[in-house]
Motif scaffolding. Sequence first.
Motif, short mmCIF file in Angstrom:
data_model
loop_
_atom_site.label_atom_id
_atom_site.label_comp_id
_atom_site.label_asym_id
_atom_site.label_seq_id
_atom_site.Cartn_x
_atom_site.Cartn_y
_atom_site.Cartn_z
N TYR A 13 -7.91 3.70 46.05
CA TYR A 13 -7.67 2.68 47.07
C TYR A 13 -7.70 3.32 48.45
N LEU A 221 1.06 6.28 47.17
CA LEU A 221 0.32 5.85 48.36
C LEU A 221 0.56 6.79 49.53
N LEU A 229 -4.54 4.35 54.57
CA LEU A 229 -3.80 4.19 53.33
C LEU A 229 -4.70 4.65 52.19
#
Length: 324
Positions: A13, A221, A229
Amino acid sequence: TTSIPDAEVDKGYSTLLNASGGTPPFKWSNMTGEYVATQTDDDWEFPYADKILGISDTSRLVIDLGFNFPFYDKEYSQVTVLKRGGIVMGSNPIVYPYVVDPAINIYQNPGIYPFFADLKYLFTSDGVYRLDEEDGTLIAWDATMTNDNSVYDPKFGLKLFKDGKIETGYISTSIKPDWNWIAGVSKGDQKTFTLPEINNSPIFYGGMKINYTLNDWPSWLYFSEGGALLGVPEDGEARVFLPVRVTDNNGLYNYKTFSLHIHGTSSTDLLEAETGLELFPNPFTDRLNLKLKGTGQGMVRFELYDIGGRKVLVEEIPASAGII
């Protein structure tokens, strides 16, 4: 940036936050160990119980809670109740006799301030009330404010839960644009505080609650000072809230809480359920042990990804029934 894209379990991500309206460069930081404010439109009932401060009483009162309340990184058994619309942790608040900006009191005192303003107590029912319940303590203010020859009757309060949760509630509070007020929670170190969205509203009316919970940033994260991020979600279907602070080159700052929706089921959970795969330790730094209960002969392919979603190892080994 107003919103961020969803994430998928076990897939890399990445997204980049952007800011405008200040002087770059901007510096981003997560609010680990700070409170997150969540507003709802739920009704809040005023607890007319024990009046602890009335019209003629002093401006503040120290009370014993009867339990230790965790607040940031400390616990408090006493709080100082302020007639101006808040509580300070402990019994020795920093007090300014003449303060133009009520925010000064908040930033320098650890406390909770549902509606901190120049409140007046003129009528019989006006006062500060306390109600002890099984799961915590309620403190509520019934006060008076005047504006342009009009009289207003703000009613609001807070509840300290024994488990550390904080709730503030508003019944008939009507805020006018030119009133000098502030709401929020503060650690008292002049840099750690949370101001809810109602501070940005020129006018609002009662019939709402604000819940404050201590933030726990996801361990998977990574958040860079540049606003990136990055990571690989490890848990299953979930929604997490990411409160962040952005500061411009002049030291001006703002807050934003992003909602991140994580889709899917952890591949680790699926593998453990379907094939009997065990991984340990997880997470790991330099060594990972795998135990697989095979159901037949064939080749098993392992792919290993780092926290940034990059493939760092691919290996195929023969397998047969039993444990490898």
